[in-house]
Design an enzyme around this catalytic site. Structure first.
Site, PDB file in Angstrom:
ATOM      1  N   MET A 247      -1.405  -6.424   7.133  1.00  0.00           N
ATOM      2  CA  MET A 247      -2.395  -7.491   6.849  1.00  0.00           C
ATOM      3  C   MET A 247      -1.948  -8.094   5.503  1.00  0.00           C
ATOM      4  SD  MET A 247      -5.658  -4.656   6.950  1.00  0.00           S
ATOM      5  CE  MET A 247      -5.639  -3.541   8.474  1.00  0.00           C
ATOM      6  N   SER A 248      -0.784  -8.329   5.271  1.00  0.00           N
ATOM      7  CA  SER A 248      -0.488  -9.204   4.043  1.00  0.00           C
ATOM      8  C   SER A 248       0.906  -9.908   4.160  1.00  0.00           C
ATOM      9  CB  SER A 248      -0.371  -8.141   2.956  1.00  0.00           C
ATOM     10  OG  SER A 248       1.042  -7.165   3.308  1.00  0.00           O
TER      11      SER A 248
ATOM     12  N   ALA B  51       3.098  -2.066   3.838  1.00  0.00           N
ATOM     13  CA  ALA B  51       2.880  -0.878   4.764  1.00  0.00           C
ATOM     14  C   ALA B  51       2.198  -1.464   5.950  1.00  0.00           C
ATOM     15  CB  ALA B  51       1.743  -0.015   4.099  1.00  0.00           C
TER      16      ALA B  51
ATOM     17  N   HIS C 272      -6.400   4.898   6.345  1.00  0.00           N
ATOM     18  CA  HIS C 272      -5.708   4.636   5.421  1.00  0.00           C
ATOM     19  C   HIS C 272      -4.901   5.577   4.725  1.00  0.00           C
ATOM     20  CE1 HIS C 272      -4.884   1.750   2.327  1.00  0.00           C
ATOM     21  NE2 HIS C 272      -5.420   2.290   1.247  1.00  0.00           N
TER      22      HIS C 272
ATOM     23  N   HIS D   5      -5.771  -9.014  -0.806  1.00  0.00           N
ATOM     24  CA  HIS D   5      -5.597  -9.385   0.634  1.00  0.00           C
ATOM     25  C   HIS D   5      -6.837 -10.478   0.986  1.00  0.00           C
ATOM     26  CE1 HIS D   5      -3.945  -5.427   0.034  1.00  0.00           C
ATOM     27  NE2 HIS D   5      -3.152  -5.684   1.015  1.00  0.00           N
TER      28      HIS D   5
ATOM     29  N   ASN E 244       2.633   4.162  10.399  1.00  0.00           N
ATOM     30  CA  ASN E 244       1.752   4.596  11.637  1.00  0.00           C
ATOM     31  C   ASN E 244       2.290   4.098  12.921  1.00  0.00           C
ATOM     32  OD1 ASN E 244      -0.067   2.777  10.391  1.00  0.00           O
ATOM     33  ND2 ASN E 244      -0.652   2.428  12.280  1.00  0.00           N
TER      34      ASN E 244
ATOM     35  N   HIS F 205      -3.453   0.507  -4.543  1.00  0.00           N
ATOM     36  CA  HIS F 205      -2.953  -0.753  -5.219  1.00  0.00           C
ATOM     37  C   HIS F 205      -3.452  -0.549  -6.666  1.00  0.00           C
ATOM     38  CE1 HIS F 205      -1.602  -3.097  -1.926  1.00  0.00           C
ATOM     39  NE2 HIS F 205      -2.357  -2.414  -1.230  1.00  0.00           N
TER      40      HIS F 205
ATOM     41  N   SER G 138       0.888  -1.137  -0.158  1.00  0.00           N
ATOM     42  CA  SER G 138       0.040  -0.090  -0.059  1.00  0.00           C
ATOM     43  C   SER G 138       0.795   1.232  -0.004  1.00  0.00           C
ATOM     44  CB  SER G 138      -0.744   0.011   1.199  1.00  0.00           C
ATOM     45  OG  SER G 138      -1.820  -1.154   1.118  1.00  0.00           O
TER      46      SER G 138
ATOM     47  N   TYR H  64      -8.699  -9.916   3.679  1.00  0.00           N
ATOM     48  CA  TYR H  64      -9.733  -9.188   3.970  1.00  0.00           C
ATOM     49  C   TYR H  64     -10.759  -8.661   2.750  1.00  0.00           C
ATOM     50  CZ  TYR H  64      -6.957  -4.969   2.666  1.00  0.00           C
ATOM     51  OH  TYR H  64      -6.406  -3.721   2.369  1.00  0.00           O
ATOM     52  N   GLU H  65     -10.483  -8.971   1.632  1.00  0.00           N
ATOM     53  CA  GLU H  65     -11.208  -8.149   0.328  1.00  0.00           C
ATOM     54  C   GLU H  65     -12.000  -9.616   0.251  1.00  0.00           C
ATOM     55  OE1 GLU H  65      -9.002  -6.187  -2.817  1.00  0.00           O
ATOM     56  OE2 GLU H  65      -7.348  -6.872  -1.679  1.00  0.00           O
TER      57      GLU H  65
HETATM   58  N1  HPA Z   1      -2.396  -2.254  11.538  1.00  0.00           N
HETATM   59  C1  HPA Z   1      -2.754  -3.132  10.578  1.00  0.00           C
HETATM   60  N2  HPA Z   1      -2.062  -2.863   9.104  1.00  0.00           N
HETATM   61  C2  HPA Z   1      -1.494  -1.833   8.877  1.00  0.00           C
HETATM   62  C3  HPA Z   1      -1.519  -0.859   9.833  1.00  0.00           C
HETATM   63  C4  HPA Z   1      -1.642  -1.020  11.180  1.00  0.00           C
HETATM   64  O1  HPA Z   1      -1.668  -0.127  11.941  1.00  0.00           O
HETATM   65  N3  HPA Z   1      -0.789   0.066   9.162  1.00  0.00           N
HETATM   66  C5  HPA Z   1      -0.598  -0.355   7.838  1.00  0.00           C
HETATM   67  N4  HPA Z   1      -1.307  -1.472   7.684  1.00  0.00           N
END
Ligand code: HPA
Length: 282
Positions: free
Chosen positions: A217-218, A116, A253, A86, A241, A64, A33, A88-89
């Site tokens: 998440m990947s 990310a 996001h 992903h 973050n 993406h 991402s 979650y999609e």
């Molecule tokens: N948590 C989960 N997935 C992420 C985060 C997060 O803080 N930042 C970017 N992808």
């Protein structure tokens, strides 16, 4: 037994790519991402949108692009995935990781994966880069492992080893490159959750206690599949973050995508230098 991705489907995707390009990639690169701009570096790029490759999952996420960029980087033939699917999609894990199988059948021996991630380690700041030295497959441990279903013997064995998922020589090489360039990078453990909701403060405290430095998440499902097939793996997280350990900050996001701007130049330098030196160092 349910439907799982078959070698026939994988090879149909391989054939479709062969019809579009003569590039025989040796290295596969997955861009996470906000990191898609890394693909701009590819020379003599031939671009294949994912929608034109049979059975290939499409990413529905902003940030993406959904394109396979084939060409050369520092003389090395590469296949760059600009965007990934992903769990979650809504895709099953074998579909999420199907592109890794396709890249391997195209000739890829080494995977470089990026993502990310949120910082769980309090020493990490947005814009930092973490080389992944190990992972916690939290999502795969209790159910959706990408290797669930009939084993595809052409790739690997039923119970593959995961004692060293991340190639130690490539980690050392990247660390040397970063030091030479004066880029401070971290090493650490990445934990993969399902998402798409971000973590609660208690989730994050739990992740820290069990040994995670960064959360996302990947990547982990792709790494498991690549290692099952015997590929060499190197992976990096761009920290987007800080962990929200006390609930005082929100994660968005947009923030994840914005941090990508700081991270992209660092990852470009490391990827180019790793590609240039990886074979002389191994
Ligand atoms: N948590 C989960 N997935 C992420 C985060 C997060 O803080 N930042 C970017 N992808």
């Amino acid at each position: 037994m349910g439907d799982f991705v078959t070698i026939k489907e994988i090879d149909e995707a391989v054939d479709a790519i062969h019809e579009r390009t003569k590039v025989k990639p040796r290295v596969g690169i997955v861009l996470g991402s906000g990191l898609g701009d890394i693909a701009e570096m590819v020379e003599d790029a031939e671009i294949i949108p994912y929608v034109e490759i049979p059975h290939w999952p499409r990413s529905t996420v902003v940030g993406h692009s959904g394109r396979l960029v084939m060409g050369k980087l520092r003389g090395v033939p590469v296949a760059v995935m600009q965007g990934r699917a992903h769990y979650y999609e809504g895709y099953p894990m074998d579909v999420v990781t199907m592109p890794i199988r396709v890249l391997q059948r195209l000739g890829v021996e080494t995977m470089i994966l990026t993502n990310a991630a949120g910082a769980v380690n309090p020493d990490f700041e947005p814009g930092d880069v973490m080389i992944i030295t190990d992972h916690i497959s939290l999502i795969g441990m209790v159910g959706p492992n990408p290797l669930r279903g009939p084993n595809i013997d052409e790739f690997g064995e039923r119970f593959p080893d995961m004692s060293q998922p991340y190639d130690r020589k490539m980690i050392a090489l990247a660390q040397t490159i970063a030091a030479r360039n004066g880029t401070q990078i971290h090493q650490g453990c990445y934990i993969c959750l399902s998402g798409p909701s971000f973590e609660s403060p208690a989730d994050l405290r739990f992740l820290r206690v069990i040994g995670a430095d960064a959360v996302g998440m990947s990547t982990v499902p792709e790494v498991i599949v690549a290692r099952h097939g015997g590929m060499r793996v190197f992976a990096m997280s761009g920290i987007s973050n800080k962990a929200n350990l006390d609930g005082s900050v929100m994660t968005t996001h947009e923030e994840v995508l914005a941090a990508g701007k700081l991270i992209v130049p660092k990852l470009k330098t490391i990827i180019l230098n790793v590609l240039e030196n990886m074979d002389s160092s191994t």
